[in-house]
Design a protein around this motif. Sequence first.
Motif, PDB file in Angstrom:
ATOM      1  N   ASN A 195      49.453  33.971  41.221  1.00  0.00           N
ATOM      2  CA  ASN A 195      48.534  35.036  41.334  1.00  0.00           C
ATOM      3  C   ASN A 195      47.317  34.450  40.817  1.00  0.00           C
ATOM      4  OD1 ASN A 195      50.060  36.933  42.469  1.00  0.00           O
ATOM      5  ND2 ASN A 195      51.259  37.171  40.793  1.00  0.00           N
ATOM      6  N   ALA A 196      47.253  33.724  39.477  1.00  0.00           N
ATOM      7  CA  ALA A 196      46.331  33.180  38.894  1.00  0.00           C
ATOM      8  C   ALA A 196      45.341  32.289  40.014  1.00  0.00           C
ATOM      9  CB  ALA A 196      46.416  32.503  37.699  1.00  0.00           C
ATOM     10  N   TRP A 197      45.990  31.535  40.797  1.00  0.00           N
ATOM     11  CA  TRP A 197      45.472  30.611  41.761  1.00  0.00           C
ATOM     12  C   TRP A 197      44.624  31.438  42.916  1.00  0.00           C
ATOM     13  CZ3 TRP A 197      48.756  26.188  43.892  1.00  0.00           C
ATOM     14  CH2 TRP A 197      49.444  25.549  42.921  1.00  0.00           C
ATOM     15  N   ILE A 198      45.169  32.678  43.166  1.00  0.00           N
ATOM     16  CA  ILE A 198      44.233  33.549  44.090  1.00  0.00           C
ATOM     17  C   ILE A 198      43.182  33.988  43.482  1.00  0.00           C
ATOM     18  CG2 ILE A 198      44.496  35.693  45.526  1.00  0.00           C
ATOM     19  CD1 ILE A 198      47.069  34.758  46.294  1.00  0.00           C
ATOM     20  N   GLU A 199      43.103  34.569  41.891  1.00  0.00           N
ATOM     21  CA  GLU A 199      42.330  35.214  41.414  1.00  0.00           C
ATOM     22  C   GLU A 199      41.107  34.215  41.050  1.00  0.00           C
ATOM     23  OE1 GLU A 199      44.251  36.877  38.208  1.00  0.00           O
ATOM     24  OE2 GLU A 199      45.385  38.350  39.540  1.00  0.00           O
ATOM     25  N   GLU A 200      41.579  32.838  40.916  1.00  0.00           N
ATOM     26  CA  GLU A 200      40.509  31.908  40.519  1.00  0.00           C
ATOM     27  C   GLU A 200      39.742  31.436  41.574  1.00  0.00           C
ATOM     28  OE1 GLU A 200      39.651  30.151  37.601  1.00  0.00           O
ATOM     29  OE2 GLU A 200      40.658  31.511  36.193  1.00  0.00           O
ATOM     30  N   TRP A 201      40.268  31.237  42.952  1.00  0.00           N
ATOM     31  CA  TRP A 201      39.988  30.690  43.994  1.00  0.00           C
ATOM     32  C   TRP A 201      39.765  31.446  44.996  1.00  0.00           C
ATOM     33  CZ3 TRP A 201      43.944  27.092  41.943  1.00  0.00           C
ATOM     34  CH2 TRP A 201      43.599  26.370  40.985  1.00  0.00           C
ATOM     35  N   PRO A 202      39.400  32.643  45.126  1.00  0.00           N
ATOM     36  CA  PRO A 202      39.674  33.484  46.552  1.00  0.00           C
ATOM     37  C   PRO A 202      38.747  32.994  47.514  1.00  0.00           C
ATOM     38  CG  PRO A 202      38.143  34.621  44.835  1.00  0.00           C
ATOM     39  CD  PRO A 202      38.800  33.576  44.051  1.00  0.00           C
ATOM     40  N   GLU A 203      37.635  32.231  47.114  1.00  0.00           N
ATOM     41  CA  GLU A 203      36.746  31.561  48.262  1.00  0.00           C
ATOM     42  C   GLU A 203      37.439  30.595  48.869  1.00  0.00           C
ATOM     43  OE1 GLU A 203      36.407  28.986  44.651  1.00  0.00           O
ATOM     44  OE2 GLU A 203      36.348  31.243  45.049  1.00  0.00           O
ATOM     45  N   SER A 204      38.510  29.711  48.381  1.00  0.00           N
ATOM     46  CA  SER A 204      39.289  28.784  49.176  1.00  0.00           C
ATOM     47  C   SER A 204      40.143  29.465  50.052  1.00  0.00           C
ATOM     48  CB  SER A 204      39.950  27.892  48.149  1.00  0.00           C
ATOM     49  OG  SER A 204      39.275  27.483  47.088  1.00  0.00           O
ATOM     50  N   VAL A 205      40.663  30.632  49.762  1.00  0.00           N
ATOM     51  CA  VAL A 205      41.686  31.313  50.852  1.00  0.00           C
ATOM     52  C   VAL A 205      40.652  31.795  52.169  1.00  0.00           C
ATOM     53  CG1 VAL A 205      43.078  33.432  51.261  1.00  0.00           C
ATOM     54  CG2 VAL A 205      43.070  32.199  48.871  1.00  0.00           C
ATOM     55  N   ALA A 206      39.506  32.168  51.778  1.00  0.00           N
ATOM     56  CA  ALA A 206      38.730  32.515  52.963  1.00  0.00           C
ATOM     57  C   ALA A 206      38.069  31.413  53.787  1.00  0.00           C
ATOM     58  CB  ALA A 206      37.257  33.534  52.103  1.00  0.00           C
ATOM     59  N   GLU A 207      37.637  30.415  53.029  1.00  0.00           N
ATOM     60  CA  GLU A 207      37.370  29.188  53.584  1.00  0.00           C
ATOM     61  C   GLU A 207      38.119  28.442  54.610  1.00  0.00           C
ATOM     62  OE1 GLU A 207      35.375  26.312  51.005  1.00  0.00           O
ATOM     63  OE2 GLU A 207      34.468  27.801  49.974  1.00  0.00           O
ATOM     64  N   ALA A 208      39.715  28.682  54.340  1.00  0.00           N
ATOM     65  CA  ALA A 208      40.627  28.096  55.133  1.00  0.00           C
ATOM     66  C   ALA A 208      41.045  29.258  56.248  1.00  0.00           C
ATOM     67  CB  ALA A 208      41.958  28.036  54.216  1.00  0.00           C
TER      68      ALA A 208
END
Length: 236
Positions: A187-200
């Motif tokens: 959950n911390a990964w998603i909270e820290e790097w939401p832009e990476s999820v979107a970029e992928a």
Amino acid sequence: MSAKRALIIRHVPYEGVAGYREPIEAAGYEVDRIDVSDPAFSALDLCEPDLLIMMGGPMGVYEQDRYPWIGCQLRRLARRLDADRPTLGVCFGAQMIAAALGGHVYPGPVKEVGFHPVRIHDHALDSPLRHIVDVPILHWHGDTFTLPDNVDLLASSHVYEHQAFRRGRSLLALQFHAEMGLDPRFNAWIEEWPESVAEAGGDETSLRAAHDTLGPAAVQAGQAMIAEWLGKLQAR
């Protein structure tokens, strides 16, 4: 006889050894950990532990001006690898191994974030990576690397060619995260790097659902992989 010692290098607090701890301890290692932010880290002899595990992080190996400890760690890691001491690297840890062996780490053209299998090369189907064949596992990175000399490429994905390599029995480098799938730090990964999820090309809801559905099997496969690797390491 004293117990074998495994040392985890943690580059950020939310990227720990996660599911890999169980097979490491089952193999008879006493597990210790140090953060790169610890003042004692700069004086640590990385050749000393029986097993060194380097985990992930959001930084790039090429960001040594921003993170001076990277260059220091690379020099000490190179000495350990020259001595053929047992070493496991995950994501950024794998990239550090590649760099210490003379490879070039650089930003890739796209982010690779989400659960999908890697393709195990035919010659590696009898390696410990056989446990993750056809298993969707977590990927979360944007950097990649050139393959160092004298290593064996084990796995690729449809996004990046260099997903795992080894050198003999003592060195294993994994770009992917087969340790993650049951750890709440996801959950911390998603909270820290939401832009990476979107970029992928993904979204947070779908990624959380994939984690809940696919994570347990991914961790089980990852644990079997590490257990076999450690077993062969001890038999060498």
